[in-house]
Enzyme design. Structure first.
Site, PDB file in Angstrom:
ATOM      1  N   ASP A 177      69.732  61.058  75.936  1.00  0.00           N
ATOM      2  CA  ASP A 177      69.949  62.444  76.325  1.00  0.00           C
ATOM      3  C   ASP A 177      70.665  63.179  75.182  1.00  0.00           C
ATOM      4  OD1 ASP A 177      70.000  64.311  78.906  1.00  0.00           O
ATOM      5  OD2 ASP A 177      71.884  64.602  77.812  1.00  0.00           O
ATOM      6  N   ILE A 178      70.131  64.344  74.805  1.00  0.00           N
ATOM      7  CA  ILE A 178      70.768  65.145  73.757  1.00  0.00           C
ATOM      8  C   ILE A 178      72.075  65.718  74.295  1.00  0.00           C
ATOM      9  CG2 ILE A 178      70.541  67.172  72.257  1.00  0.00           C
ATOM     10  CD1 ILE A 178      67.513  66.754  72.333  1.00  0.00           C
ATOM     11  N   ASN A 193      70.620  75.681  73.334  1.00  0.00           N
ATOM     12  CA  ASN A 193      69.778  76.772  73.855  1.00  0.00           C
ATOM     13  C   ASN A 193      70.528  78.098  73.865  1.00  0.00           C
ATOM     14  OD1 ASN A 193      67.268  75.607  74.310  1.00  0.00           O
ATOM     15  ND2 ASN A 193      67.826  74.859  76.349  1.00  0.00           N
ATOM     16  N   ASP A 199      63.634  74.108  71.389  1.00  0.00           N
ATOM     17  CA  ASP A 199      62.343  73.419  71.222  1.00  0.00           C
ATOM     18  C   ASP A 199      62.275  72.724  69.867  1.00  0.00           C
ATOM     19  OD1 ASP A 199      61.570  74.291  73.686  1.00  0.00           O
ATOM     20  OD2 ASP A 199      60.180  75.834  72.966  1.00  0.00           O
ATOM     21  N   ASP A 239      56.062  52.138  66.611  1.00  0.00           N
ATOM     22  CA  ASP A 239      55.168  50.989  66.488  1.00  0.00           C
ATOM     23  C   ASP A 239      55.560  49.834  67.398  1.00  0.00           C
ATOM     24  OD1 ASP A 239      53.721  52.304  64.503  1.00  0.00           O
ATOM     25  OD2 ASP A 239      55.026  51.546  62.911  1.00  0.00           O
ATOM     26  N   GLU A 245      65.800  67.610  78.190  1.00  0.00           N
ATOM     27  CA  GLU A 245      66.293  67.040  76.926  1.00  0.00           C
ATOM     28  C   GLU A 245      66.478  65.529  77.023  1.00  0.00           C
ATOM     29  OE1 GLU A 245      70.047  68.330  79.204  1.00  0.00           O
ATOM     30  OE2 GLU A 245      67.937  68.903  79.047  1.00  0.00           O
TER      31      GLU A 245
END
Length: 421
Positions: free
Chosen positions: A299-300, A307, A316, A332, A342
């Site tokens: 989570d950011i 924002n 964004d 990968d 987020e």
């Protein structure tokens, strides 16, 4: 194509308007570099110096200093694939040009011709990653079709009968197109088509039937047993290329549509739907075969502040940059998905837990080191991560445990990774 070498196109055209439109459209739509020449002499000088640099040449048949199509011979001599423009069309000229192994011949008679050129250039570039299987017992027929497919830059595999074709297909499940003759020993084209369709739907692989005994009944039979298309031998090179291209493009459109259903439109990561569908299979594999399924909830930190400070476009941009980091560290090895807002989720299978802490610390540090350019401003951010590898029967349970560890990371200072105790 971000990390790939720049694709270069040689455009030889004396008409300024046509040249500028083609150049701008190729650069805008495809992102390729375009080198222009207005005369035969200028084009020859460029090719003499840089013939190996060009993916393709787009050439005007009639130039001020070479009005009889001399440029075509020179481009062929330099082994540069080419599409030829002309202001006129006649059958004799078309036949002459196609015998010289050019890729295509385009009449400059409408805006549609420009769009056709752009589409063809894009098709040729994409063909490099498309595998085609030729199944025909005639060496001559295979040689002819192989030559055409190679000219159009496809990857080509060959089989002398249906049984060999099935073996090659089994070894190369990423084949997108099978071109099969009707009359072959051991397993004919009809039976080959039916067997292929027991494993591959029309959404996964295209089949084109070919035969010298072409008639409406044969064409209908091929399509009824599962073929997408049918071509009668002998055929015009342009017809062959158009049929092949249309079928490959149809398959690409279907796959793009299906991919859009499992991809987050903003970040390009997989979405929550795909995460749960694929994750359940991964969990079942681990429970049956051993090892660990590792889930990380990410989570950011203070995303609302981002924002509020930079606007939703800035938010964004932050999300897209975080997604790039996730692809870099885990693209990968497992699944990186946008879980919502987020919040992100990573799933990966591992035989041991060795170096697990290092992997997620590297992700956390990589995000903390980000400086995101947004207009004339810089955005910096951090991320909290919770990781779990508990043995559970349901994916929801594992994600909930990881989410609890994420909550602990948030509660105890943010910008940290919390693992199972």
């Amino acid at each position: 194509m971000d990390d790939a070498p720049k694709v270069e196109i040689l455009l030889v055209e004396d008409a300024k308007f046509f040249r500028s439109v083609i150049k701008s459209q190729i650069e805008k739509q495809l992102g390729f570099a375009v080198t222009c020449a207005e005369t035969y002499a200028e084009a020859c000088a460029i090719m003499d110096a840089r013939k190996d640099d060009f993916f393709l040449a787009l050439i005007d048949l009639n130039l001020p200093d070479a009005p009889k199509g001399e440029i075509v011979d020179y481009v062929i001599e330099k082994s540069i694939p080419s599409i030829v423009f002309s202001g006129q069309f006649n059958e004799e000229l078309r036949d002459h040009l196609m015998q010289q192994n050019i890729i295509d011949y385009v009449v400059k008679d409408s805006p549609a011709s420009i769009e056709y050129v752009i589409t063809t250039v894009k098709r040729l570039y994409n063909n490099q990653s498309v595998k085609v299987l030729l199944a025909d017992d005639s060496k001559t027929a295979r040689f002819q079709m192989h030559g055409l497919l190679a000219r159009y830059k496809f990857q080509i595999l060959e089989a002398a009968d249906g049984l060999e074709a099935l073996k090659i297909l089994d070894e190369n499940p990423d084949i997108m197109l099978v071109i099969t003759d009707y009359n072959m020993p051991n397993l004919d084209g009809f039976e080959l088509t039916k067997k292929i369709r027991t494993h591959y739907s029309k959404r996964e692989l295209c089949i084109i039937g070919v035969s010298t005994y072409g008639n409406h009944a044969l064409s209908a039979r091929f399509i009824k047993v599962g073929a997408n298309d049918f071509i009668t031998k002998p055929f015009l090179n342009e017809e062959f290329f158009c049929r092949v291209s249309q079928n490959v493009e149809m398959l690409e459109h279907i796959k793009a549509l299906e991919d859009s259903l499992i991809t987050d439109y903003l970040t390009g990561l997989r979405n929550r739907r795909y995460l749960f569908e694929r994750g359940e299979t991964m969990l079942q594999d681990v429970n049956n075969e051993g090892g660990y399924l590792i889930a990380a909830m990410c989570d950011i930190d203070h995303f609302k502040n981002i924002n509020d400070t930079y606007g939703h476009d800035g938010g964004d941009e932050a999300l897209k940059n975080v997604a790039k980091q996730m692809r870099h560290f885990f693209g990968d090895d497992g699944i990186a998905a946008r879980f919502g807002g987020e919040e992100f989720c990573i799933l990966l299978k591992a035989d041991t837990l060795d170096s697990l802490d290092e992997k997620f610390e590297a992700l956390r540090q990589g995000i903390a080191n980000l400086t995101i350019d947004y207009g004339n401003r810089k955005i910096n951010l951090t991320m909290s991560i919770g990781v779990s590898w508990q043995k559970v029967q349901e994916l929801d349970a594992l994600i909930n445990i990881a989410d609890g560890n994420l909550y602990e990371a948030k509660k105890t200072g943010r910008n940290k990774v919390v693992f199972d105790q």
